[in-house]
Structures are given as structure tokens and as C-alpha cells.
Design an enzyme around this catalytic site. Sequence first.
Site, PDB file in Angstrom:
ATOM      1  N   ASP A 197     -50.189  13.885 -70.738  1.00  0.00           N
ATOM      2  CA  ASP A 197     -51.269  13.997 -70.143  1.00  0.00           C
ATOM      3  C   ASP A 197     -52.242  13.741 -69.993  1.00  0.00           C
ATOM      4  O   ASP A 197     -52.599  13.618 -70.938  1.00  0.00           O
ATOM      5  CB  ASP A 197     -51.844  16.101 -70.898  1.00  0.00           C
ATOM      6  CG  ASP A 197     -52.594  16.883 -69.829  1.00  0.00           C
ATOM      7  OD1 ASP A 197     -52.476  16.628 -68.456  1.00  0.00           O
ATOM      8  OD2 ASP A 197     -52.594  17.922 -69.833  1.00  0.00           O
TER       9      ASP A 197
ATOM     10  N   ARG B 227     -47.543  27.901 -74.812  1.00  0.00           N
ATOM     11  CA  ARG B 227     -47.162  28.729 -74.080  1.00  0.00           C
ATOM     12  C   ARG B 227     -46.492  30.329 -74.659  1.00  0.00           C
ATOM     13  O   ARG B 227     -45.279  30.206 -75.042  1.00  0.00           O
ATOM     14  CB  ARG B 227     -46.608  29.099 -71.836  1.00  0.00           C
ATOM     15  CG  ARG B 227     -47.732  27.948 -71.712  1.00  0.00           C
ATOM     16  CD  ARG B 227     -47.752  27.163 -70.171  1.00  0.00           C
ATOM     17  NE  ARG B 227     -48.738  26.268 -70.134  1.00  0.00           N
ATOM     18  CZ  ARG B 227     -48.911  25.707 -68.763  1.00  0.00           C
ATOM     19  NH1 ARG B 227     -47.477  26.157 -68.065  1.00  0.00           N
ATOM     20  NH2 ARG B 227     -49.445  24.333 -68.570  1.00  0.00           N
TER      21      ARG B 227
ATOM     22  N   LYS C 219     -50.982  19.395 -54.800  1.00  0.00           N
ATOM     23  CA  LYS C 219     -49.769  18.591 -55.954  1.00  0.00           C
ATOM     24  C   LYS C 219     -49.158  17.865 -55.258  1.00  0.00           C
ATOM     25  O   LYS C 219     -48.508  18.314 -54.059  1.00  0.00           O
ATOM     26  CB  LYS C 219     -49.998  19.146 -57.145  1.00  0.00           C
ATOM     27  CG  LYS C 219     -48.970  20.698 -56.588  1.00  0.00           C
ATOM     28  CD  LYS C 219     -48.609  21.115 -57.931  1.00  0.00           C
ATOM     29  CE  LYS C 219     -47.767  22.220 -57.822  1.00  0.00           C
ATOM     30  NZ  LYS C 219     -46.901  22.990 -59.419  1.00  0.00           N
TER      31      LYS C 219
ATOM     32  N   HIS D  52     -55.905  16.101 -62.624  1.00  0.00           N
ATOM     33  CA  HIS D  52     -54.817  16.231 -63.045  1.00  0.00           C
ATOM     34  C   HIS D  52     -53.721  15.580 -62.700  1.00  0.00           C
ATOM     35  O   HIS D  52     -52.618  15.612 -62.225  1.00  0.00           O
ATOM     36  CB  HIS D  52     -54.418  17.644 -63.664  1.00  0.00           C
ATOM     37  CG  HIS D  52     -55.375  18.273 -63.571  1.00  0.00           C
ATOM     38  ND1 HIS D  52     -55.724  19.268 -64.789  1.00  0.00           N
ATOM     39  CD2 HIS D  52     -56.334  18.736 -62.455  1.00  0.00           C
ATOM     40  CE1 HIS D  52     -56.642  19.721 -64.113  1.00  0.00           C
ATOM     41  NE2 HIS D  52     -56.798  19.737 -62.424  1.00  0.00           N
TER      42      HIS D  52
ATOM     43  N   GLN E 236     -47.937  17.564 -73.405  1.00  0.00           N
ATOM     44  CA  GLN E 236     -47.443  16.757 -72.348  1.00  0.00           C
ATOM     45  C   GLN E 236     -47.865  15.541 -72.481  1.00  0.00           C
ATOM     46  O   GLN E 236     -49.008  15.479 -72.862  1.00  0.00           O
ATOM     47  CB  GLN E 236     -48.518  18.075 -71.384  1.00  0.00           C
ATOM     48  CG  GLN E 236     -47.779  19.356 -71.102  1.00  0.00           C
ATOM     49  CD  GLN E 236     -48.988  19.833 -70.100  1.00  0.00           C
ATOM     50  OE1 GLN E 236     -49.914  19.439 -70.145  1.00  0.00           O
ATOM     51  NE2 GLN E 236     -49.089  20.903 -69.357  1.00  0.00           N
TER      52      GLN E 236
ATOM     53  N   CYS F  63     -56.735  20.282 -69.721  1.00  0.00           N
ATOM     54  CA  CYS F  63     -57.494  19.876 -69.069  1.00  0.00           C
ATOM     55  C   CYS F  63     -58.799  20.409 -69.912  1.00  0.00           C
ATOM     56  O   CYS F  63     -60.325  19.254 -69.337  1.00  0.00           O
ATOM     57  CB  CYS F  63     -57.643  21.240 -67.540  1.00  0.00           C
ATOM     58  SG  CYS F  63     -55.345  20.992 -67.228  1.00  0.00           S
TER      59      CYS F  63
ATOM     60  N   HIS G  14     -55.950  12.468 -67.614  1.00  0.00           N
ATOM     61  CA  HIS G  14     -57.323  13.449 -66.680  1.00  0.00           C
ATOM     62  C   HIS G  14     -57.504  12.371 -66.203  1.00  0.00           C
ATOM     63  O   HIS G  14     -58.390  11.508 -67.117  1.00  0.00           O
ATOM     64  CB  HIS G  14     -57.965  14.560 -66.844  1.00  0.00           C
ATOM     65  CG  HIS G  14     -57.391  15.639 -67.031  1.00  0.00           C
ATOM     66  ND1 HIS G  14     -56.456  16.378 -68.572  1.00  0.00           N
ATOM     67  CD2 HIS G  14     -56.156  16.755 -66.375  1.00  0.00           C
ATOM     68  CE1 HIS G  14     -56.121  17.482 -68.254  1.00  0.00           C
ATOM     69  NE2 HIS G  14     -55.589  17.716 -67.039  1.00  0.00           N
TER      70      HIS G  14
HETATM   71 ZN   LIG Z   1     -55.242  19.043 -65.985  1.00  0.00          ZN
END
Ligand SMILES: [Zn+2]
Length: 681
Positions: A420, A400, A507, A553, A418, A371, A422
Amino acid sequence: MGLEEADGRRYMRPVMTQHFRIRLPDGSVREVAPGTTPADVAAAIGPGLAKAALAARVNGELRDLNRPLEGDSELALITARDEAEALELVRHDYAHILAEAVQNLFPGTQITFGPATDDGFYYDFAPAPGRGPFTEEDLPAIEEEMRRIIGRDEPLVREVWTREDVRRLFLDQGESFKAEWVMELPADETITMYRSGEWIDLCRGPHLASTGKVDPQAFRLTRVSGAYWRGDQKNAMLSRIYGTGWLNKKQLDAHLVRLEEAAKRDHRRIGQDMDLFHLQAEAHGSVFWHPKGYMIWRELEAYMRRRIDAAGYREVKTPQIMNARQWEQSGHWGKYRENMFVIPDEVPNTDEEGPVISGDADWMALKPMNCPAHILIFRQGIKSYRDLPLRLYENGSCHRNEPHGALHGLMRVRQFTQDDGHVFCTEGQVVDEVRMFCALADRIYRDLGFEGYSVKLALRPEKRFGTDEMWEQAEAELREAVAAAGLATPEYGWEELPGEGAFYAPKLEWHLTDAIGRTWQVGTIQSDRVLPDRLDASYVGEDGERHRPVMLHRAVFGSYERFIGMLIEHHAGRLPAWLAPVQAVVATIVSDADDYAREVAAKLAAAGLRVEADVRNEKINYKVREHSLAKVPNLLVVGKREAEEGTVALRPLGEGARQEVLGLDEAVARLVAEATPPDLR
Ligand SMILES: [Zn+2]
Ligand SMILES: [Zn+2]
């Protein structure tokens, strides 16, 4: 008798016979005397209910049946029909009974914690000095002792204690873990102990009325593992015993069948059979993808890219390592530091100084999420409202630092990628963007062979950033978008989950149902106004002023690793042909057909299929068995006759699949059609 006041006036004592008004769920009201318990109310309603009642909900709080009511109350009696609550209660009871059984059989064992889990319970023990951790061999005897305790039907009695008394008791009993714990409970907490006969444990409760309320045939101890006291590696290693617990034997049996089915589908086992990937201790939680496994990944990634491109996203790639100050600013340093891999910016001069890192070295961290980097891209150059919505996407590789014990195959890893994205947009665009994401996720899940999913909205947690007004708006927008997408219905398991949102945003969650009825939380979209603020993202609006964009996100897979693991289990390894690492094998019956087999394989390869020729001098049944174990979706068997006639015997994978003789061109066309990704059909 009255009370004498200084002025000599007499006051009446509060009337002892004053009744409490108890309102039941059907709206009826009963007057009961002080001292009355929910069990008494159940008995007054009828003997059936008295027997069926497991616990009570008093003014919203789950309580013991035998705990006296303390005033006017809303009362609901919990029975096995309230399945979720009943299961939780029963599992908590099993955990206590397990602990008592272990202490009966193994004196000197210390007890620690034992909560209910999704399918049962566990309890963490510190084995007596000199005794090693518990093993699976111990389980049958413990189960038997548990049944004995259940058979004894001992009342489970709630007692209120003082902190100091609890501590002294546990110290006397040699229970140092519990003695430590009680001192850390919040000062204003009422400290309760639950007693069953001689045995006693510190516990918030509630519990069923007696040990005999659980079904002695509805639980099973399943396995043992190590666990650290309070989950911290620096603390003592405890021995954890797991069990599965249910309301009745029928439920337990159904669960055991599911477990067996799940074991057959275990992606780690199938991954080995199909030669897809492996894990090893040199890289805890990071996957070694083998050529066949990575082929699945590549297909999935290519598919996702096509979907993302068509949905108006723009793909980016951002740095793997960023300065710790960046993470501080985004707020991750405070919240996630323990889970971040941190490395010095400077390499020490090992020749001269040894492996010493200078005290003022700058610290860098491997990104745990993408992000902030996407905001840094957004911030390059002045953005205007005309640039919005700006949809950025990254196959973002993150790290992580999860404890080794928490890792599990592809499902829980330390390095993951991910899908991912945005979306930076104006306030007015949020609902539309979320609605479009709902449609995208739906398309993708269906393409990948999932028929069912549920959608949940996780609402503001207790600890959070941002104003109530901001949360109100963010939650309302997500609700509106889901309704517009037609997903806010029972068919989609629509549900709101109070308190479960992220600390910066509410979310939406997508929970996929797999082929054996398990659910997996995969996709998410979060409507965030906090991070753009912390990292100072802005755009120039129509009014010429600066505004904060909203940041959505979103991910559909969550991570490639876990999603592939789940796909393998959902399909039991029999991936749809377009995802299969090897889409067809041409296998010979006799060596006379070797050349023809190679010709067939070449033709399939030229048509874009992933194909192998198996011309080994092995029996055809052996070859069939081997390729079905490797889950190859199509086997093309060729012998002398097929070679002469220019045909193949096509044999799809799966029980009951019929072999069919086809002309070569027809077979190629059929396999090509089947191997075409769903979005290109
Ligand atoms: Zn994010
Ligand atoms: Zn308890």
C-alpha cells in the site's frame, strides 16, 4: 366522436392512427402504429432478424421483444452478436427455468432470488419443511426438468401487477420470502411478474420471448451451497444452486475445459502439494504460512522493496489498532463498521467482575486499511510544497471481517497485507505521478511473468463525496496520465466504467490476464481529494498559503495473499526460479554418490541458492515424480559417473525438458543466473 366541452365547442379526440417514429441504429426511421412491438419491427425488417432477435434496447433500456413501444423511440435489436447482453439475458432465463424446474420437482420449495453471474446463474431456494438443503445428487434430475421446460417453449409473458396482488398471490402460494420482498420495492416502481405457463415469478425482466429461446445443451448445473436470505447471517439459511449458462454448446464446452484447467491450477491444491500454507477454522480467513510458502512471500517482498526504493517511496509502519474515533473521522466507521474487528481498549478485571466490558470502555478497531495512518504521518510537522511529492509505502497488514461463506483460500481472506502506498502531491504533480505509477506497475507485472493486462477507469458513482467540479478534474487527470503512459489503447483494453469509482475518488484499475485467459483485478491508483480534507492534511504552498494535497492511493499487487494465490495459479505452481521456495534438488541414483550429492548441494547453497539433497534410498523415478509434484524447477541427478567426473545431470521441470550433463561449475553458474530476480539481472 368528439368531446363536448361546457362551452359547447367540439374537440376532436387525439387521432388514434398517429404513428410513432422509431429510429434504428443505422439512422433509418420507421413509422409504426401504437401497439407495435420490437418483435414486429424485427419481423418487418426480415425473417432472419425476427429469428435472431433476443431482446430490444429501447431508448437505452433493455426490454422484452414483445413489450409494445410507447412512443417515438430509439430502437436497437439485441442478438447473439451483442454477446455481453445476450449472455446476461440468457443466464437470467436459465435462472428462471431452474426455479420452475425445482418447484415442479420439489413442491413446497420456496423461491427467492436468482440472478445472472459472470459465467452463469444461480437461484436461492428455501427447501420445503422437513426436506434438507439440495445436494449435488439432485442436479441431474433438475437439469432434465429444465430441458423439458425449454423443450415446451412456453412464452415468457410480462405482466404489470399491483403490490398488494403480488403479496396476496405469494402468501396464498406459501411464498413468504417473495411476499416480504415485494413490500420493500420502492413505491414508484412498476411491479412486474413474468409468467411461463402456470409458473410465475416476481421479476424486473427483461426476458427472452419464450423458454425455448435458450439452448438446452448450453447449460450445466455445477454445485450447491448455503446462502443466507438477503445475505444476512441473522436470516434463514437458503439452498443455492449454481449453474453455468451460455449461448451455445461450443461456448459451454470451452468453458468446461477452462474450469478443468482452473481446477488443476487451484492454488489451494498446489499449496498443499508444495507445502506452502494452510487455513483452519481456528483462524477463519487468516493464513498459516509454512516455511516454503513464506519464502515466496519474502522474495516478493524483497523484490517490491527494491522497486519501491528505486521509485522514490519511503517505507513506514503504522499501528495495527487505532481508536474508533479516528475511524469515525476518516469516514470508515460509517461505511465499513460492519467489516471492522472492534475491540475494547480496556481489559476487564475477569477475576472480580467476570468477562464484562465496562459500558464506557473506549473502542478500538483493527485497521481495515492504512490510509488514515499515512495521513497522520503526513501531518507530523509542517509540510511545504518542497516536501512534495511525498511517497509513503507500507506492507500494511489489514483485517476485514468478511462472512465465513465468502472466504476462499488466499483469494478472499480476513487478514491480508497490502503493498500500500500513498503519494501526497500538489494538483500540478498528479498527472506525472500517475504516469510514473503506470510505468512501475507495467515493469512489475512483466517481471512476474504476465504478458497482458488491461487498464480501466472507474468513474464517479452515484453516491459520492465532493463536488462535480472536483470529480471532473480528478477523472480528467487520470485520463491524461493514462494517455501519456500509452495505455489508453485497445491493446490495453482501455475502457471507462461509469459509476464504478470509489465514493471518494475515481480509480484506475489494472486487470491482469493469466495463463488460461482469466482476468484478475490487482493494481489500482485513486486520486483522492476527500480524505486529506476530512483528516485535515495540508501543506504550505509557494504562495505561503495552506493548501490541501492530493492523495493518490495506489497498490500494484493489491494484497500479497491474493497475488501469491494468483501467481501460483498463473504459473500452475511452476514459479520462476527466483520465486521458487526450493530452487534445486540434488538427487542420487545410488548411495555411492551420497557424499558427492552433499558436496554439490553445499556448493549451490554457498552460491546463494535454496537447495536440498535427496539421498534417500528410493528409486530415481520416484524422486523425480515427487519433486516435480513439488514443482522444484531444477533437479540435479548424480550417480557414480557424475561423482567421478565432477558433473551433474541437470533436469529442468516440465514436460519435454531435456536432461543435460554439465560440469559442476557450469551448472552452478546457470542456476544462479536463473535464480537472480529480474530486477538484479
Ligand atoms: Zn489508501
Ligand atoms: Zn427474471
